[in-house]
Design an enzyme around this catalytic site. Structure first.
Site, short mmCIF file in Angstrom:
data_model
loop_
_atom_site.label_atom_id
_atom_site.label_comp_id
_atom_site.label_asym_id
_atom_site.label_seq_id
_atom_site.Cartn_x
_atom_site.Cartn_y
_atom_site.Cartn_z
N LYS A 54 0.83 -1.20 0.00
CA LYS A 54 0.00 0.00 0.00
C LYS A 54 0.87 1.26 0.00
O LYS A 54 0.63 2.20 -0.76
CB LYS A 54 -0.93 0.01 1.22
N GLN A 98 -4.88 -1.34 9.64
CA GLN A 98 -4.78 -2.68 9.05
C GLN A 98 -5.42 -3.71 9.98
O GLN A 98 -5.08 -3.80 11.16
CB GLN A 98 -3.30 -3.02 8.80
N ASP A 121 -11.31 2.92 4.14
CA ASP A 121 -11.73 1.52 4.04
C ASP A 121 -13.25 1.40 4.00
O ASP A 121 -13.79 0.35 3.66
CB ASP A 121 -11.22 0.74 5.27
#
Ligand code: NDP
Length: 299
Positions: A54, A98, A121
């Site tokens: 990422k 994460q 997200d």
């Protein structure tokens, strides 16, 4: 029949190029550089790989990447304090924590402490509610990537029968909401669904997000249907027991015989997920600055 392969790797490269172009314009015309903060707690090897990837792709499209690596035993209070700092930092437009988090941390509490406008997200309860009520939201990256590929392949999805196998909060449910938003007739199937084969055979669009290697056989697919395989499963290599290979949730060989179009694993949905994370960060940055959003990169 042999299905058209929907090339997620090539599509993701196109999305990244579009993002990079928009970022360059933002810098030149507005003096703004989008910034993505990724928070990793602990040393889970798979998570470390994702976070590295990422960070690398964020920089490649011209954005600022801020990585925060915290010890596995970080307290909830310390993690929440970091998120509060990132929420208040104007250089940070997107925040991603994460998952999975170590067991002593409450994931729901942590995710819901992120400013919804920076929740790239799309897991914050406000974004889930906005998506469910058809309002502008941050959309979870994997289903957004699937939607982009479907729109690209079909144009309009209106009136199509879509079956989503899997009802997780990160893939199945938001995928179903997005398909409904595009006027599909949507069925969500799960582990208690009766006669799953018959349900799948009714699908013009079949999305598999189950987490069971090659579970869906070709005779569950309606001839000409579009099959989107979200699954990523590592199995023992059939020809070499010392090696492993990645497979999806559908039996690719038999499904590709019947389907009109299909995403491969690897090289299908997977690459689109990070591309959509970058697209979401750009969208969040544009919204934060009252600027026009990039076209074709949101739901
Ligand atoms: P979850 O384990 O959270 O959910 C799996 C879903 O599948 C559940 O709703 C479960 O039903 C359903 N299910 C399980 N077994 C069956 C069965 N035999 N028949 C019908 N339904 C079943 O998984 P995720 O949604 O997080 O992930 C799904 C897959 O997608 C995984 O392979 C994962 O690795 C992959 N993935 C890929 C991403 C990418 O970037 N390409 C991103 C995220 C995930 P129930 O609710 O009844 O238990």
């Amino acid at each position: 029949m042999s299905a058209t392969i929907i090339d997620g790797k090539a599509f993701a490269a196109k999305v990244r190029a579009q993002v990079a172009e928009h970022v360059a314009r933002l810098k030149e015309e507005n003096g703004i550089t989008p910034g993505l903060a990724v928070v990793l707690v602990g040393e889970d090897p798979a998570s470390q790989v994702y976070v590295r990837s990422k960070g690398k792709q964020t920089v490649e499209v011209g954005m600022n990447s801020y990585e925060h690596k915290l010890e596995a035993d970080t307290s909830e209070a310390d993690l929440l304090a970091l998120i509060a700092r990132l929420n208040n930092d104007p250089a940070v437009h997107g925040i991603l924590v994460q998952l999975p988090l170590p067991g002593h941390l409450n994931s729901d509490l942590v995710i819901n402490s992120i400013d919804p406008a920076k929740d790239v997200d799309g897991f914050h309860i406000s974004n889930v509610g906005l998506l469910g009520t058809g309002q502008k939201s941050m959309v979870p990256c994997t289903p957004l990537g699937c939607l982009m590929m479907l729109r690209d392949h079909h144009g309009s999805l209106s009136g199509m029968n879509a079956v989503v196998v899997g009802r997780s909060n990160i893939v199945g449910k938001p995928m179903a909401q997005l398909l409904l938003g595009d006027s599909c007739t949507v069925t969500i199937a799960h582990s208690r669904t009766k006669d799953l084969g018959a349900v799948c055979r009714g699908a013009d669009i079949l999305v598999a997000a189950v987490g069971r290697p090659e579970m869906i056989p070709g005779d569950w697919v309606k001839p000409g249907a579009t099959v989107i395989d979200v699954g990523i499963n590592r199995i023992q290599h059939p020809e070499n027991p010392e090696k492993t290979k990645l497979v999806g949730d559908v039996d690719y060989a038999s499904c590709a015989e019947v389907a009109g179009a299909i995403t491969p694993v690897p090289g299908g949905v997977g690459p689109m997920t990070i591309a959509c994370l970058l697209a979401n960060t750009l969208t969040a940055c544009c919204r934060a600055n009252g600027l026009a959003e990039p076209e074709g990169l949101t739901a």
